[in-house]
Design a protein around this motif. Structure first.
Motif, mmCIF file in Angstrom:
data_model
loop_
_atom_site.group_PDB
_atom_site.id
_atom_site.type_symbol
_atom_site.label_atom_id
_atom_site.label_comp_id
_atom_site.label_asym_id
_atom_site.label_seq_id
_atom_site.Cartn_x
_atom_site.Cartn_y
_atom_site.Cartn_z
ATOM 1 N N SER A 79 0.868 -1.245 0.044
ATOM 2 C CA SER A 79 0.029 0.029 0.245
ATOM 3 C C SER A 79 0.914 1.248 -0.133
ATOM 4 C CB SER A 79 -0.895 0.185 1.085
ATOM 5 O OG SER A 79 -0.243 -0.052 2.524
ATOM 6 N N TYR A 80 1.900 1.032 0.181
ATOM 7 C CA TYR A 80 3.253 2.209 -0.031
ATOM 8 C C TYR A 80 3.848 2.498 -1.316
ATOM 9 C CZ TYR A 80 2.367 2.664 5.215
ATOM 10 O OH TYR A 80 1.858 2.753 6.496
ATOM 11 N N THR A 81 3.587 1.533 -2.111
ATOM 12 C CA THR A 81 4.588 1.544 -3.316
ATOM 13 C C THR A 81 4.241 2.496 -4.269
ATOM 14 O OG1 THR A 81 3.056 -0.087 -4.412
ATOM 15 C CG2 THR A 81 4.940 -0.875 -3.039
ATOM 16 N N HIS A 82 3.104 3.301 -4.426
ATOM 17 C CA HIS A 82 2.909 4.327 -5.357
ATOM 18 C C HIS A 82 1.954 5.280 -4.952
ATOM 19 C CE1 HIS A 82 -1.118 2.708 -6.348
ATOM 20 N NE2 HIS A 82 -0.723 1.348 -5.883
ATOM 21 N N ASP A 83 1.903 6.420 -5.553
ATOM 22 C CA ASP A 83 0.830 7.536 -5.205
ATOM 23 C C ASP A 83 -0.196 7.522 -6.257
ATOM 24 O OD1 ASP A 83 1.760 8.489 -7.753
ATOM 25 O OD2 ASP A 83 2.994 10.271 -7.014
ATOM 26 N N GLU A 84 -0.998 8.436 -6.650
ATOM 27 C CA GLU A 84 -2.209 8.349 -7.398
ATOM 28 C C GLU A 84 -2.074 8.535 -8.835
ATOM 29 O OE1 GLU A 84 -5.208 7.599 -6.192
ATOM 30 O OE2 GLU A 84 -4.124 7.258 -4.164
ATOM 31 N N ALA A 85 -0.726 8.515 -9.325
ATOM 32 C CA ALA A 85 -0.519 8.675 -10.726
ATOM 33 C C ALA A 85 -0.872 7.605 -11.479
ATOM 34 C CB ALA A 85 0.901 9.139 -10.894
ATOM 35 N N GLU A 86 -1.810 7.547 -12.421
ATOM 36 C CA GLU A 86 -2.320 6.548 -13.211
ATOM 37 C C GLU A 86 -1.036 6.117 -14.118
ATOM 38 O OE1 GLU A 86 -4.501 3.536 -13.720
ATOM 39 O OE2 GLU A 86 -5.456 5.102 -12.477
ATOM 40 N N SER A 113 2.226 12.699 -9.960
ATOM 41 C CA SER A 113 2.918 12.481 -10.899
ATOM 42 C C SER A 113 4.038 11.375 -10.935
ATOM 43 C CB SER A 113 3.640 13.782 -10.723
ATOM 44 O OG SER A 113 4.612 13.839 -9.737
ATOM 45 N N GLY A 114 3.806 10.382 -9.754
ATOM 46 C CA GLY A 114 4.415 9.196 -9.494
ATOM 47 C C GLY A 114 5.854 9.658 -8.698
ATOM 48 N N GLY A 115 5.785 10.786 -8.175
ATOM 49 C CA GLY A 115 7.224 11.117 -7.596
ATOM 50 C C GLY A 115 7.458 10.289 -6.227
ATOM 51 N N ALA A 116 6.483 10.004 -5.617
ATOM 52 C CA ALA A 116 6.737 8.995 -4.552
ATOM 53 C C ALA A 116 6.587 7.495 -4.544
ATOM 54 C CB ALA A 116 5.502 9.404 -3.478
ATOM 55 N N ASN A 117 6.853 7.242 -5.885
ATOM 56 C CA ASN A 117 6.757 5.653 -6.230
ATOM 57 C C ASN A 117 7.840 4.692 -5.844
ATOM 58 O OD1 ASN A 117 4.058 6.499 -7.343
ATOM 59 N ND2 ASN A 117 4.653 5.438 -9.411
ATOM 60 N N SER A 118 7.832 3.818 -5.309
ATOM 61 C CA SER A 118 8.851 2.944 -4.768
ATOM 62 C C SER A 118 9.538 2.456 -5.853
ATOM 63 C CB SER A 118 8.353 2.059 -3.985
ATOM 64 O OG SER A 118 7.716 0.886 -4.673
ATOM 65 N N VAL A 119 11.033 2.167 -5.579
ATOM 66 C CA VAL A 119 12.025 1.542 -6.386
ATOM 67 C C VAL A 119 12.378 0.115 -6.128
ATOM 68 C CG1 VAL A 119 12.754 3.350 -7.642
ATOM 69 C CG2 VAL A 119 13.941 2.519 -5.642
ATOM 70 N N VAL A 172 11.332 2.577 1.539
ATOM 71 C CA VAL A 172 10.133 3.786 1.447
ATOM 72 C C VAL A 172 10.135 4.200 2.912
ATOM 73 C CG1 VAL A 172 7.853 4.247 1.188
ATOM 74 C CG2 VAL A 172 8.877 2.871 -0.462
ATOM 75 N N LEU A 173 10.415 5.553 2.920
ATOM 76 C CA LEU A 173 10.343 6.123 4.338
ATOM 77 C C LEU A 173 8.996 6.935 4.471
ATOM 78 C CD1 LEU A 173 13.250 7.941 6.190
ATOM 79 C CD2 LEU A 173 10.972 9.099 5.936
ATOM 80 N N SER A 174 8.020 6.485 5.224
ATOM 81 C CA SER A 174 6.878 7.284 5.388
ATOM 82 C C SER A 174 6.748 8.295 6.477
ATOM 83 C CB SER A 174 5.787 6.393 5.487
ATOM 84 O OG SER A 174 4.457 7.049 5.939
#
Length: 457
Positions: free
Chosen positions: A24-31, A74-80, A85-87
């Motif tokens: 649930s922490y892997t991506h933001d709302e960017a489609e 924009s996908g700026g917080a998407n994990s690699v 991932v630091l929340s």
């Protein structure tokens, strides 16, 4: 192993290793923005714990992606893949509200609306108000230089950041900026961090400027037969020298989706609505409201009104804030975020309509129209890969049109992953090289949100 190090150095509840929760922490709302699978998620409580995480990542050469509330587009917080991932979601303290100096000191996980509510208790106001203000956090707002509904008059996040505490790409915990009203000592490193999307440092605290609580607003509503007519009204407001406290565009697609979702009883004539507000006191506010109404009328509004019903006015502005999640319920939603000069708004809206026809897709329109920041929302049916391809083509056409009109590829959502090609179109290679040099200087090991913002050389 990195995980073993962090287990020894942090309280046990800071680490999320369950893959289902971590997902649930892997991506933001960017489609359709790509994202990887992290090795773990860390939820620190303090700046020192953030430093511990950064230093552990440095020792092991592991990339680190900082995430706020995950509301980015924009996908700026998407994990690699195989990164951390630091929340900052648990760093929610409001340390100080100083009415005399007009500032607040907050942790990055503080929700925007919560800060505004706390300031209101002191007769103060924090102006930046993105449509996601009820969910998005100050750290994320700073990372993307978020704007919002009232930025046409009061500016964006950068205008309110005085200073901050960060952990650098070399693991140092430092303070940048100031608390004073003025200051030009050294380079503006705090300003550099605003809009850097976690690529230059991890924000652990922010000092923001506040304003006195403002006057109640007058609301003006106008309906138009087309988005182009509404665009002419926006240009007319600017040409008249007016500075509304908000000037928002919402089309029928958006209002219908919100009404279907929330059953708010919204009913308007025409294809698009402009929502204007003025917060000037007394007679000055009356005059500005009248002048805005006149601009709407001469630009071809099919219906205009000064709202005397505050509940109705608030419902329309709430509909503007709810437009994105309401449309998202209909299917995958690719969100644009271009900004053009105010005089170019009618032309840009016409080009967006042309892109919808050319690529045979539905594009809904919402906009911070008063400052030329447009958010076309490209709607595709679930599972329709061909519609997705057409939407992505329209997305790129809209970027090219915005640049062609002297605009920018992103007004407030950030570059992230989705706009890197657009950034290359907008900025010259020597300018991109300058930014790459800054990235190398502040994050020499390239562990902070790698692959975001700057296109490859």
């Amino acid at each position: 192993m990195l995980t073993d190090d962090l287990r020894r150095e942090l309280p046990g509840d800071r680490l999320v290793v369950d893959p289902d929760i971590a997902a649930s922490y892997t991506h933001d709302e960017a489609e359709w923005a790509q994202y990887g699978t992290p090795r773990l998620v860390v939820r620190p409580h303090t700046a020192e714990e953030v430093r511990t995480v950064v230093r552990a990542c440095l020792r092991h050469g592991v990339p680190l992606v900082t995430r706020g509330a995950g509301t980015g587009l924009s996908g700026g917080a998407n994990s690699v893949d195989d990164g951390v991932v630091l929340s900052t979601e648990l760093m929610t303290a409001i340390h100080e509200i100083d009415a005399l100096e007009g500032l607040a000191v907050v942790e990055p996980g503080v929700v925007n609306d919560d800060l505004r509510a706390a300031c209101a208790e002191h007769g103060l106001w924090y102006p930046p108000d993105p449509a996601s203000a009820a969910w998005s956090t100050i750290g994320g707002n700073v990372a993307t230089n978020a704007g919002g509904l009232c930025c046409v008059k009061y500016g964006v996040t950068r205008d309110y950041v005085l200073g901050m505490q960060i952990v650098t790409g070399t693991g140092e915990l430092v303070r940048l900026g100031r608390r004073t009203a003025k200051g030009v000592a050294g380079y503006d490193l705090a300003g550099l961090m605003v809009g850097s999307e976690g690529t230059l440092g991890v924000i652990t605290e922010v000092t923001v400027r506040l304003r006195p609580k403002r006057e109640p607003e007058h609301t003006i509503v106008g309906s138009f037969a087309s988005v182009v007519d509404a665009g002419h009204a926006v240009a007319a407001v600017a040409a008249a020298g007016l500075t509304p406290s908000a000037l928002e565009l919402v089309d029928r697609h958006c209002l219908a989706a919100v009404d279907e979702w929330k059953n708010m009883g919204l009913s308007v004539d025409g294809d698009v609505v402009l929502l204007g507000r003025t917060d000037l006191p007394g007679q000055a506010g009356e005059h500005e409201a009248d002048a805005m109404l006149a601009c709407f009328e001469k630009s071809g509004a099919t219906w205009v009104a000064r709202s005397t019903d505050q509940e109705e006015a608030d419902a329309l502005f709430l509909a503007r804030r709810l437009a994105y999640p309401a449309l998202e319920r209909l299917g995958p939603l690719l969100t644009e975020d271009v900004c053009v000069p105010k005089a170019a708004v009618p032309d840009m809206l016409a080009r967006i309509e042309a892109a919808a026809v050319r690529h045979d897709i539905t594009i809904a329109n919402i906009a911070h129209a008063g400052d030329g920041n447009l958010h076309p929302l490209l709607i595709t049916p679930p599972g329709d890969d061909e519609a997705r391809r057409r939407a992505q083509a329209a997305f790129h056409d809209i970027i090219a049109d915005a640049i062609g009109l002297g605009g920018t590829v992103t007004g407030e959502h950030g570059v992230g992953l989705l706009k890197r090609d657009g950034l290359r179109q907008e900025q010259s290679e020597p300018v991109l090289d300058l930014q790459r040099a800054v990235k190398t200087a502040l994050d020499p090991h390239d562990i902070l949100n790698p692959g975001k913002v700057l296109p490859a050389a």
